[in-house]
Every structure is written in structure tokens, then in C-alpha cells.
Design a protein around this motif. Sequence first.
Motif, PDB file in Angstrom:
ATOM      1  N   LEU A   1       9.346  14.297   8.279  1.00 48.63           N
ATOM      2  CA  LEU A   1       8.427  14.425   9.401  1.00 48.63           C
ATOM      3  C   LEU A   1       8.724  13.395  10.485  1.00 48.63           C
ATOM      4  CD1 LEU A   1       5.891  15.613  10.720  1.00 48.63           C
ATOM      5  CD2 LEU A   1       4.526  14.006   9.355  1.00 48.63           C
ATOM      6  N   LEU A   2       8.865  12.125  10.091  1.00 52.78           N
ATOM      7  CA  LEU A   2       9.126  11.074  11.081  1.00 52.78           C
ATOM      8  C   LEU A   2      10.465  11.287  11.777  1.00 52.78           C
ATOM      9  CD1 LEU A   2       7.834   7.912   9.160  1.00 52.78           C
ATOM     10  CD2 LEU A   2       6.732   9.095  11.082  1.00 52.78           C
ATOM     11  N   ALA A   3      11.462  11.741  11.013  1.00 53.63           N
ATOM     12  CA  ALA A   3      12.782  11.962  11.604  1.00 53.63           C
ATOM     13  C   ALA A   3      12.744  13.095  12.627  1.00 53.63           C
ATOM     14  CB  ALA A   3      13.797  12.287  10.502  1.00 53.63           C
ATOM     15  N   VAL A   4      12.083  14.205  12.293  1.00 50.59           N
ATOM     16  CA  VAL A   4      12.017  15.329  13.228  1.00 50.59           C
ATOM     17  C   VAL A   4      11.227  14.932  14.475  1.00 50.59           C
ATOM     18  CG1 VAL A   4      11.181  17.687  13.581  1.00 50.59           C
ATOM     19  CG2 VAL A   4      12.290  17.074  11.428  1.00 50.59           C
ATOM     20  N   ILE A   5      10.118  14.219  14.303  1.00 49.07           N
ATOM     21  CA  ILE A   5       9.346  13.759  15.465  1.00 49.07           C
ATOM     22  C   ILE A   5      10.223  12.902  16.372  1.00 49.07           C
ATOM     23  CG2 ILE A   5       7.479  12.229  16.195  1.00 49.07           C
ATOM     24  CD1 ILE A   5       5.885  13.185  13.773  1.00 49.07           C
TER      25      ILE A   5
ATOM     26  N   THR B   1       5.023  17.743  14.809  1.00 49.06           N
ATOM     27  CA  THR B   1       4.371  17.720  13.498  1.00 49.06           C
ATOM     28  C   THR B   1       4.061  19.132  13.016  1.00 49.06           C
ATOM     29  OG1 THR B   1       3.402  15.549  13.960  1.00 49.06           O
ATOM     30  CG2 THR B   1       2.384  16.859  12.210  1.00 49.06           C
ATOM     31  N   LEU B   2       3.469  19.937  13.895  1.00 46.59           N
ATOM     32  CA  LEU B   2       3.139  21.308  13.523  1.00 46.59           C
ATOM     33  C   LEU B   2       4.388  22.144  13.298  1.00 46.59           C
ATOM     34  CD1 LEU B   2       0.074  21.963  15.846  1.00 46.59           C
ATOM     35  CD2 LEU B   2       0.099  21.495  13.402  1.00 46.59           C
ATOM     36  N   ALA B   3       5.460  21.844  14.022  1.00 50.57           N
ATOM     37  CA  ALA B   3       6.718  22.560  13.812  1.00 50.57           C
ATOM     38  C   ALA B   3       7.271  22.291  12.414  1.00 50.57           C
ATOM     39  CB  ALA B   3       7.743  22.149  14.871  1.00 50.57           C
ATOM     40  N   VAL B   4       7.207  21.039  11.975  1.00 48.68           N
ATOM     41  CA  VAL B   4       7.680  20.702  10.627  1.00 48.68           C
ATOM     42  C   VAL B   4       6.858  21.446   9.566  1.00 48.68           C
ATOM     43  CG1 VAL B   4       7.906  18.855   8.923  1.00 48.68           C
ATOM     44  CG2 VAL B   4       8.628  18.467  11.282  1.00 48.68           C
ATOM     45  N   VAL B   5       5.551  21.474   9.770  1.00 49.90           N
ATOM     46  CA  VAL B   5       4.676  22.179   8.819  1.00 49.90           C
ATOM     47  C   VAL B   5       5.047  23.658   8.749  1.00 49.90           C
ATOM     48  CG1 VAL B   5       2.300  22.911   8.366  1.00 49.90           C
ATOM     49  CG2 VAL B   5       2.770  20.553   9.082  1.00 49.90           C
ATOM     50  N   ALA B   6       5.213  24.292   9.919  1.00 55.99           N
ATOM     51  CA  ALA B   6       5.518  25.721   9.959  1.00 55.99           C
ATOM     52  C   ALA B   6       6.887  26.027   9.373  1.00 55.99           C
ATOM     53  CB  ALA B   6       5.427  26.231  11.391  1.00 55.99           C
TER      54      ALA B   6
ATOM     55  N   CYS C   1      18.114  17.098  11.482  1.00 56.17           N
ATOM     56  CA  CYS C   1      17.626  16.153  10.476  1.00 56.17           C
ATOM     57  C   CYS C   1      18.025  16.582   9.071  1.00 56.17           C
ATOM     58  CB  CYS C   1      16.107  16.011  10.579  1.00 56.17           C
ATOM     59  SG  CYS C   1      15.572  15.126  12.076  1.00 56.17           S
ATOM     60  N   LEU C   2      17.987  17.884   8.787  1.00 55.59           N
ATOM     61  CA  LEU C   2      18.443  18.361   7.482  1.00 55.59           C
ATOM     62  C   LEU C   2      19.915  18.013   7.275  1.00 55.59           C
ATOM     63  CD1 LEU C   2      16.884  21.935   7.023  1.00 55.59           C
ATOM     64  CD2 LEU C   2      15.975  19.728   6.304  1.00 55.59           C
ATOM     65  N   LEU C   3      20.688  18.113   8.342  1.00 58.86           N
ATOM     66  CA  LEU C   3      22.122  17.842   8.251  1.00 58.86           C
ATOM     67  C   LEU C   3      22.406  16.367   8.019  1.00 58.86           C
ATOM     68  CD1 LEU C   3      25.029  19.000   8.617  1.00 58.86           C
ATOM     69  CD2 LEU C   3      24.813  18.416  11.035  1.00 58.86           C
ATOM     70  N   LEU C   4      21.633  15.494   8.669  1.00 61.42           N
ATOM     71  CA  LEU C   4      21.962  14.072   8.665  1.00 61.42           C
ATOM     72  C   LEU C   4      21.271  13.261   7.569  1.00 61.42           C
ATOM     73  CD1 LEU C   4      21.900  13.335  12.517  1.00 61.42           C
ATOM     74  CD2 LEU C   4      23.883  13.792  11.060  1.00 61.42           C
ATOM     75  N   LEU C   5      20.129  13.728   7.080  1.00 68.04           N
ATOM     76  CA  LEU C   5      19.340  12.901   6.166  1.00 68.04           C
ATOM     77  C   LEU C   5      19.803  12.973   4.715  1.00 68.04           C
ATOM     78  CD1 LEU C   5      15.695  13.423   7.485  1.00 68.04           C
ATOM     79  CD2 LEU C   5      17.091  11.348   7.640  1.00 68.04           C
ATOM     80  N   GLY C   6      20.563  13.993   4.358  1.00 64.49           N
ATOM     81  CA  GLY C   6      21.012  14.107   2.969  1.00 64.49           C
ATOM     82  C   GLY C   6      19.858  14.283   2.007  1.00 64.49           C
ATOM     83  N   GLU C   7      19.897  13.574   0.892  1.00 67.17           N
ATOM     84  CA  GLU C   7      18.860  13.705  -0.129  1.00 67.17           C
ATOM     85  C   GLU C   7      17.500  13.194   0.352  1.00 67.17           C
ATOM     86  OE1 GLU C   7      19.171  15.260  -2.982  1.00 67.17           O
ATOM     87  OE2 GLU C   7      21.239  15.735  -2.435  1.00 67.17           O
ATOM     88  N   ARG C   8      17.508  12.319   1.344  1.00 68.41           N
ATOM     89  CA  ARG C   8      16.238  11.771   1.852  1.00 68.41           C
ATOM     90  C   ARG C   8      15.364  12.827   2.500  1.00 68.41           C
ATOM     91  NH1 ARG C   8      18.837   7.207   5.479  1.00 68.41           N
ATOM     92  NH2 ARG C   8      20.309   8.943   5.705  1.00 68.41           N
TER      93      ARG C   8
ATOM     94  N   ARG D   1      14.330  25.018   2.394  1.00 75.42           N
ATOM     95  CA  ARG D   1      15.186  23.968   2.962  1.00 75.42           C
ATOM     96  C   ARG D   1      16.587  23.992   2.373  1.00 75.42           C
ATOM     97  NH1 ARG D   1      10.696  21.015   2.220  1.00 75.42           N
ATOM     98  NH2 ARG D   1      11.582  19.816   0.512  1.00 75.42           N
ATOM     99  N   ARG D   2      16.687  24.316   1.084  1.00 72.41           N
ATOM    100  CA  ARG D   2      18.017  24.380   0.474  1.00 72.41           C
ATOM    101  C   ARG D   2      18.848  25.484   1.113  1.00 72.41           C
ATOM    102  NH1 ARG D   2      18.426  25.609  -5.835  1.00 72.41           N
ATOM    103  NH2 ARG D   2      17.485  27.538  -5.055  1.00 72.41           N
TER     104      ARG D   2
END
Length: 304
Positions: A168-172, A216-221, A153-160, A228-229
Motif C-alpha cells: 500500500l505505501l509503495a503504490v501510494i 489507497t482505494l485503487a490498491v484495495v480494488a 511495485c509488484l515488479l520491484l518489491l519482490g517477496e515484500r 497478484r501471483r
Amino acid sequence: MPESGDTPAGESLTTRIPRTRTEWEARLERLVRENRFTISVFFPLNGIVLLLASAEGVLPDPLAFNGLLILLGTLVMRSPLVVGVLPITDRRAAAGVGALTLYAYGIEYLGVHTGVPYGEFFYGVDLGPIVAGVPLGLPVFFIPLVMNAYLLCLLLLGERVARTGVRLLAVIAVVLAMDVVLDPGAVALGFWVYPNGGAFYGVPLSNYAGWVLSATLAVVALDWGYDRRALRNRLDDCEFLLDDLVSFVILWGGINAWFANWIPVACASLFGFGLLKTDRFDAPPARLSWGRADRGESATEREQ
């Protein structure tokens, strides 16, 4: 200055052994890079053969569904991900992964003994040493799955990706898509069994509800633990960082194809297409910034 022939045998060996974290990271990166095809293609193809031979009763004991072999093969396929994130894994990031590890054990213990949140199930084959009904190697199976989804998701979402809700929604969604591939194949092999069956290739829908919680918990952790950068920069610098996802597509795509689970096969194909479109597996080694590792920059310096 002594001649090379006068150098003690042990001294040359010592000079080849990395002495610092930076040297170990560089050595491990070189090892993964030089063996990418073996790790990410040969091992999952070999896994397909061994697992299907076990499921079809062709492979004799003790090789059939040998838990230690399964764990070893999984560790090898996970190595690009582990080695890839190691340079940017500081104490805070390690604490985040540690929290995910504790969660994985806790939620699996709850699931095995109560059926919550994934639905009632039990393990049908040996997946290595078991403690209190939970495989000791569980984090090796769980954490890379959610981390691959996060990195993709970090690779594909860009600035979003900077927007928490979008991330969160994308990773889920990606985690659920990965489990659409994983669980039907695992159930077909008998890795785990849902005694009451399920609407999706024998998998109950409650399983996917449970994965919403876990994602969800994975994204939080991961948000808390990693910069992220730094992760996004590492994705640009490290051409093999998502090779574990390549292994996932090959292994579980192939197993699902054998059992004619065509929706999981189609989903695996979408992951494979996405990896090809982003040039993940064919990225040239020249993209890697060897200079930074050679200069011994710390994880903190790379994040700045």
C-alpha cells in the motif's frame, strides 16, 4: 478438396477473424508487439508536438486541443497495458476495474463541483465528451495511472509485495510520484486550472492528499480483483505490459521540460531509469509464452 482458387473470397477473410477470446488476445498481443515503437515512442512524441503547438497558439482550430484526438492518442498509448492484462482479467477482476471506474467518475464529480478532495479546479481544454462536468473518457486517464503504479511495485518489491502495508505505501508513493510529473505539465498546458493557484508549479498540495485516497482505494480494488501471483507472472511473460509507463515518461517528461518544470522532469527521469534497469522496454519478444495462448488456457488455469 477444392483448389485454393475455388475458395470463396469471404471464406479466407472469415478464417482470419478470431472467433474466441483466446484468439482475440493472441491477435491483439501480436498487434501491440509488432508496433511497440509506434505506440510507446512515436505517439507520445507526436503528442508533445501537437499539445505544445496547441498551447503556444501555433496549431489552428479545430486541431488545437482537439478532445477526440487527445482521447484517441491516449487510448493508443494505453493499449499495451489493456492488452497485457486482458488474459488474466476474469469477471472478478473486471468487477474490480468497474468499481474503480465508478469511483473515478464519483470522485471527479465531487471534485469539479465542490473542490474536494483535490482542491478547486476546472477543465481548461476539451478532453472529449463531458457528462455532468466530468469527461466521459476519465477512466482512460485515471485507471491506467494507478494500475501502472501497482504493477511497477509488484515488479520491484519482490517477496515484500505480499505484505499489505508495504504494498500500500509503495503504490501510494509511486502514484504521488507519477502525479508530481503529470499535474504540473497538465496545468502548464491548461488541461485543468486551479484558480487559487498552488505551491507546486501551480498545483495545490490538497491535490496530492486527494491522490493518497485514490491510490489507497485503487490498491484495495486491484488486490480484490486480481490474483497478484498471476499479475507478477504476467509481468515476466509480457514484455510490453509497462509500455504505457514508457509513453508516460516520454510525453510528460518532454512537456515539463518545455515549460522548465525541472522537478517533474527529474521525477520522470527516475521512472525512465527504473524502466531501463528492469529491461522493460528492450525485453526480447522471445520471453513471451506463446505456447499458453496457443493452447487456449483460461485465465484461471494460468493463475494456478
